[in-house]
Design a protein around this motif. Structure first.
Motif, PDB file in Angstrom:
ATOM      1  N   GLY A 168      60.110  26.625  69.450  1.00 29.31           N
ATOM      2  CA  GLY A 168      61.351  26.691  69.024  1.00 29.31           C
ATOM      3  C   GLY A 168      61.367  26.788  67.576  1.00 29.31           C
ATOM      4  N   GLU A 169      60.243  27.033  66.694  1.00 27.47           N
ATOM      5  CA  GLU A 169      60.452  26.974  65.348  1.00 27.47           C
ATOM      6  C   GLU A 169      61.332  27.947  64.799  1.00 27.47           C
ATOM      7  OE1 GLU A 169      56.472  26.820  63.690  1.00 27.47           O
ATOM      8  OE2 GLU A 169      55.617  25.218  65.234  1.00 27.47           O
ATOM      9  N   PHE A 170      61.259  29.216  65.504  1.00 30.50           N
ATOM     10  CA  PHE A 170      61.894  30.219  65.037  1.00 30.50           C
ATOM     11  C   PHE A 170      62.930  30.523  66.254  1.00 30.50           C
ATOM     12  CE2 PHE A 170      58.097  32.076  62.961  1.00 30.50           C
ATOM     13  CZ  PHE A 170      58.345  31.097  61.861  1.00 30.50           C
ATOM     14  N   VAL A 171      64.352  31.000  65.755  1.00 32.57           N
ATOM     15  CA  VAL A 171      65.422  31.279  66.861  1.00 32.57           C
ATOM     16  C   VAL A 171      65.307  32.844  66.939  1.00 32.57           C
ATOM     17  CG1 VAL A 171      67.756  31.047  67.489  1.00 32.57           C
ATOM     18  CG2 VAL A 171      66.555  29.255  66.608  1.00 32.57           C
ATOM     19  N   VAL A 172      65.155  33.504  65.783  1.00 30.61           N
ATOM     20  CA  VAL A 172      65.163  35.028  65.840  1.00 30.61           C
ATOM     21  C   VAL A 172      63.749  35.300  64.990  1.00 30.61           C
ATOM     22  CG1 VAL A 172      66.221  36.988  64.837  1.00 30.61           C
ATOM     23  CG2 VAL A 172      67.723  35.123  65.487  1.00 30.61           C
ATOM     24  N   VAL A 173      63.187  36.624  65.736  1.00 31.53           N
ATOM     25  CA  VAL A 173      61.802  36.995  65.263  1.00 31.53           C
ATOM     26  C   VAL A 173      61.867  38.457  65.088  1.00 31.53           C
ATOM     27  CG1 VAL A 173      60.461  35.135  65.447  1.00 31.53           C
ATOM     28  CG2 VAL A 173      60.709  36.505  67.353  1.00 31.53           C
ATOM     29  N   HIS A 174      61.513  39.025  64.260  1.00 33.06           N
ATOM     30  CA  HIS A 174      61.023  40.453  64.089  1.00 33.06           C
ATOM     31  C   HIS A 174      59.802  40.682  64.921  1.00 33.06           C
ATOM     32  CE1 HIS A 174      60.016  44.163  61.368  1.00 33.06           C
ATOM     33  NE2 HIS A 174      60.205  44.582  62.540  1.00 33.06           N
ATOM     34  N   ALA A 175      59.649  41.144  66.141  1.00 32.36           N
ATOM     35  CA  ALA A 175      58.390  41.053  66.702  1.00 32.36           C
ATOM     36  C   ALA A 175      58.002  42.315  67.524  1.00 32.36           C
ATOM     37  CB  ALA A 175      58.702  39.655  67.885  1.00 32.36           C
ATOM     38  N   TYR A 176      56.693  42.094  67.964  1.00 32.17           N
ATOM     39  CA  TYR A 176      56.376  43.117  68.993  1.00 32.17           C
ATOM     40  C   TYR A 176      56.559  42.398  70.564  1.00 32.17           C
ATOM     41  CZ  TYR A 176      54.088  45.479  65.442  1.00 32.17           C
ATOM     42  OH  TYR A 176      53.654  46.189  64.346  1.00 32.17           O
ATOM     43  N   PRO A 177      57.096  42.817  71.521  1.00 31.61           N
ATOM     44  CA  PRO A 177      57.518  42.143  72.546  1.00 31.61           C
ATOM     45  C   PRO A 177      56.428  41.263  73.252  1.00 31.61           C
ATOM     46  CG  PRO A 177      57.821  44.313  73.252  1.00 31.61           C
ATOM     47  CD  PRO A 177      57.580  44.472  71.703  1.00 31.61           C
ATOM     48  N   GLU A 178      55.245  41.779  73.357  1.00 28.64           N
ATOM     49  CA  GLU A 178      54.267  41.475  73.897  1.00 28.64           C
ATOM     50  C   GLU A 178      53.653  40.122  73.220  1.00 28.64           C
ATOM     51  OE1 GLU A 178      52.413  45.161  72.053  1.00 28.64           O
ATOM     52  OE2 GLU A 178      54.332  44.564  72.918  1.00 28.64           O
ATOM     53  N   ASN A 179      53.701  39.965  72.121  1.00 24.33           N
ATOM     54  CA  ASN A 179      53.355  38.558  71.445  1.00 24.33           C
ATOM     55  C   ASN A 179      54.379  37.660  71.838  1.00 24.33           C
ATOM     56  OD1 ASN A 179      52.635  41.090  69.466  1.00 24.33           O
ATOM     57  ND2 ASN A 179      51.844  39.386  68.590  1.00 24.33           N
ATOM     58  N   VAL A 180      55.824  38.076  71.941  1.00 28.18           N
ATOM     59  CA  VAL A 180      56.681  36.941  72.324  1.00 28.18           C
ATOM     60  C   VAL A 180      56.578  36.461  73.773  1.00 28.18           C
ATOM     61  CG1 VAL A 180      59.101  36.423  72.734  1.00 28.18           C
ATOM     62  CG2 VAL A 180      58.190  37.567  70.376  1.00 28.18           C
ATOM     63  N   PHE A 181      56.534  37.260  74.627  1.00 29.17           N
ATOM     64  CA  PHE A 181      56.508  37.133  76.252  1.00 29.17           C
ATOM     65  C   PHE A 181      55.133  36.487  76.676  1.00 29.17           C
ATOM     66  CE2 PHE A 181      60.120  39.691  75.510  1.00 29.17           C
ATOM     67  CZ  PHE A 181      61.327  39.008  76.236  1.00 29.17           C
ATOM     68  N   ALA A 182      54.205  36.843  76.093  1.00 26.35           N
ATOM     69  CA  ALA A 182      52.914  36.196  76.450  1.00 26.35           C
ATOM     70  C   ALA A 182      52.828  34.850  76.252  1.00 26.35           C
ATOM     71  CB  ALA A 182      51.559  36.773  75.443  1.00 26.35           C
ATOM     72  N   GLU A 183      53.458  34.317  75.225  1.00 25.20           N
ATOM     73  CA  GLU A 183      53.477  32.974  74.812  1.00 25.20           C
ATOM     74  C   GLU A 183      54.571  32.054  75.767  1.00 25.20           C
ATOM     75  OE1 GLU A 183      51.406  31.372  72.928  1.00 25.20           O
ATOM     76  OE2 GLU A 183      50.568  33.492  71.997  1.00 25.20           O
ATOM     77  N   PHE A 241      49.208  45.052  81.159  1.00 24.61           N
ATOM     78  CA  PHE A 241      49.607  44.576  79.975  1.00 24.61           C
ATOM     79  C   PHE A 241      51.118  44.178  79.774  1.00 24.61           C
ATOM     80  CE2 PHE A 241      45.860  47.006  78.511  1.00 24.61           C
ATOM     81  CZ  PHE A 241      45.285  45.620  78.260  1.00 24.61           C
ATOM     82  N   GLY A 242      51.951  44.716  81.044  1.00 21.37           N
ATOM     83  CA  GLY A 242      53.302  44.247  81.243  1.00 21.37           C
ATOM     84  C   GLY A 242      54.128  45.447  80.377  1.00 21.37           C
ATOM     85  N   PHE A 243      53.365  46.503  79.836  1.00 18.77           N
ATOM     86  CA  PHE A 243      54.015  47.469  79.106  1.00 18.77           C
ATOM     87  C   PHE A 243      54.877  48.514  80.004  1.00 18.77           C
ATOM     88  CE2 PHE A 243      50.088  48.078  76.087  1.00 18.77           C
ATOM     89  CZ  PHE A 243      50.518  46.973  75.412  1.00 18.77           C
ATOM     90  N   PRO A 244      55.924  48.980  79.315  1.00 16.45           N
ATOM     91  CA  PRO A 244      56.998  49.821  79.921  1.00 16.45           C
ATOM     92  C   PRO A 244      56.383  51.312  79.840  1.00 16.45           C
ATOM     93  CG  PRO A 244      57.532  49.505  77.595  1.00 16.45           C
ATOM     94  CD  PRO A 244      56.495  48.776  77.854  1.00 16.45           C
ATOM     95  N   LYS A 261      58.342  45.683  87.453  1.00 14.44           N
ATOM     96  CA  LYS A 261      59.439  46.474  87.334  1.00 14.44           C
ATOM     97  C   LYS A 261      60.482  46.105  86.301  1.00 14.44           C
ATOM     98  CE  LYS A 261      58.246  48.967  91.145  1.00 14.44           C
ATOM     99  NZ  LYS A 261      57.861  50.316  90.745  1.00 14.44           N
ATOM    100  N   ASP A 262      59.888  44.884  85.470  1.00 14.95           N
ATOM    101  CA  ASP A 262      60.840  44.013  84.338  1.00 14.95           C
ATOM    102  C   ASP A 262      60.093  44.549  83.220  1.00 14.95           C
ATOM    103  OD1 ASP A 262      62.456  43.007  86.342  1.00 14.95           O
ATOM    104  OD2 ASP A 262      60.924  41.403  86.481  1.00 14.95           O
ATOM    105  N   PHE A 263      60.956  45.565  82.444  1.00 15.43           N
ATOM    106  CA  PHE A 263      60.199  45.935  81.263  1.00 15.43           C
ATOM    107  C   PHE A 263      61.202  45.483  79.752  1.00 15.43           C
ATOM    108  CE2 PHE A 263      60.112  49.705  84.293  1.00 15.43           C
ATOM    109  CZ  PHE A 263      58.617  49.330  84.624  1.00 15.43           C
ATOM    110  N   PHE A 264      60.163  45.320  78.712  1.00 18.13           N
ATOM    111  CA  PHE A 264      60.968  44.576  77.598  1.00 18.13           C
ATOM    112  C   PHE A 264      61.806  45.583  77.003  1.00 18.13           C
ATOM    113  CE2 PHE A 264      56.428  42.646  77.581  1.00 18.13           C
ATOM    114  CZ  PHE A 264      56.676  41.364  78.305  1.00 18.13           C
ATOM    115  N   PHE A 265      61.524  46.942  77.175  1.00 16.15           N
ATOM    116  CA  PHE A 265      62.377  48.107  76.491  1.00 16.15           C
ATOM    117  C   PHE A 265      61.934  49.272  77.224  1.00 16.15           C
ATOM    118  CE2 PHE A 265      58.463  47.915  74.097  1.00 16.15           C
ATOM    119  CZ  PHE A 265      58.140  49.199  74.165  1.00 16.15           C
ATOM    120  N   SER A 266      62.838  50.130  77.096  1.00 22.01           N
ATOM    121  CA  SER A 266      62.713  51.553  77.873  1.00 22.01           C
ATOM    122  C   SER A 266      62.370  52.692  76.867  1.00 22.01           C
ATOM    123  CB  SER A 266      63.858  51.931  78.678  1.00 22.01           C
ATOM    124  OG  SER A 266      64.851  52.100  77.829  1.00 22.01           O
TER     125      SER A 266
END
Length: 352
Positions: free
Chosen positions: A227-242, A299-302, A316-321
């Motif tokens: 909760g330290e950041f609300v908006v991050v420039h990110a690679y999705p795998e970094n975010v969702f893995a946590e 790795f949960g990749f699309p 079947k759930d992808f972070f982006f297409s």
């Protein structure tokens, strides 16, 4: 791939077994294949399947950055490797320097599954004469919607939104950040036009930088999860893995419609490789749709890269297409022109 990849205990156990020469249980005289890949980017299950089907022992060394890999190649330390996994800009450099073997497409029938968008974006090697794409991905923006009041713009302009000042971060990556600003301004992400680059630096310095806590490419995923950041420039795998999966629905990850900077990681065979036939066998094996589905699920990749894999995937759930990448630019080698970026980055990164 500067992306964090979650690893399993199985991988660690296999490494220990390799060190004790017992991971595959095959004789010392069996055929070999030596890979030099990004850390935790070669699924254990896929390696085991390849070894079982082919009888070829796979030995893997890892690197953490393109720079590390390239430095070893230039120092002559790649002579024992049969396949390297550089990103597109370093693939381009290695092709120019004559460091790679030309591929035999007759041994790679599964090239037919490479996605049309990759064929469009892979300008560094459009005919795949020296490289075969391993994965195509992208950075984007993650927003914790539970901690946001009201609507927000789903574009790079979100970093100009003073409502989120002190609760945002940008990647600590020159090409990613400069590229995002360039795309937001309507310019090409690999431009070397000095006026366009100056405008991008001005946007970052005057509108984005005052609102961010830090430039961060290492701990933003953990910081976002705390909760330290609300908006991050990110690679999705970094975010969702946590984050626990049950919280994923509250995270809005998007690649802005104006596009951003994407990456293509590749498989290449160095000219010094000793097991080139085995290398071709592995590359073709990877792009068998059933095998590639295992890679993506690990790795949960699309399914951005191989057109036949999705039907075999469990996830079947992808972070982006793949469609989300249409307006993005693949990071290219800029040669001597990169110095223009370096000079502007100093003003962004280190000047108050």
């Amino acid at each position: 791939m500067k992306r964090f990849i979650k690893f399993t205990w199985g991988f660690l156990v296999c490494i220990l077994l390799v060190l004790s020469t017992a991971c595959t249980g095959k004789s010392a005289g069996s055929e070999k294949l030596y890979l030099y890949n990004w850390t935790y980017y070669t699924p254990d299950e896929l390696v085991a399947k390849f070894e079982k089907e082919t009888g070829i022992d796979v030995i893997i060394d890892n690197f953490a950055s393109n720079e590390e890999m390239f430095a070893k190649v230039m120092a002559g330390g790649n002579k024992g490797y049969d396949i390297l996994f550089p990103s597109s800009d370093y693939t381009q450099i290695m092709i120019k320097l004559g460091l790679l073997s030309e591929l035999d497409h007759e041994k790679l029938p599964n090239l037919s599954y490479i996605s049309p968008l990759i064929r469009e974006k892979a300008t560094y090697d459009p005919d795949f004469s020296y490289s075969v794409p391993y994965f195509m991905g992208s950075s984007g923006i993650a927003v914790n919607t539970q901690r946001v009041d009201g609507a927000y713009e789903r574009s790079w302009a979100i970093f100009s939104d003073a409502r989120f000042a002190g609760r945002m971060s940008l990647l600590d990556d020159m090409r990613e950040v400069m590229g995002a600003a360039l795309k937001h301004l309507g310019f090409e992400g690999n431009t070397t036009d000095k006026e366009q680059l100056a405008l991008a630096a001005k946007l970052i310095n005057e509108e984005w930088k005052p609102n961010i806590v830090k430039f961060d490419s290492e701990s933003f995923g953990k910081a976002f999860s705390r909760g330290e950041f609300v908006v991050v420039h990110a690679y999705p795998e970094n975010v969702f893995a946590e984050l626990p999966r049950e919280t994923w629905s509250s995270i809005d990850f998007f690649i802005p419609e104006e596009g951003g900077m994407m990456y293509i990681d590749n498989m290449v065979i160095p000219s010094s490789a000793k097991n080139k036939d085995n290398a071709h066998t592995f590359i073709n094996f990877i792009h068998d749709p059933k095998n590639y589905a295992l890679f993506l699920d690990a790795f949960g990749f699309p399914p951005t890269t191989n057109t036949g894999a999705q039907q075999y995937m469990s996830n079947k759930d992808f972070f982006f297409s793949v469609e989300d990448l249409a307006n993005s630019d693949n990071i290219q080698d800029l040669g001597a022109e990169l110095e223009i970026y370096n000079q502007l980055w100093q003003t962004i990164r280190y000047e108050q």
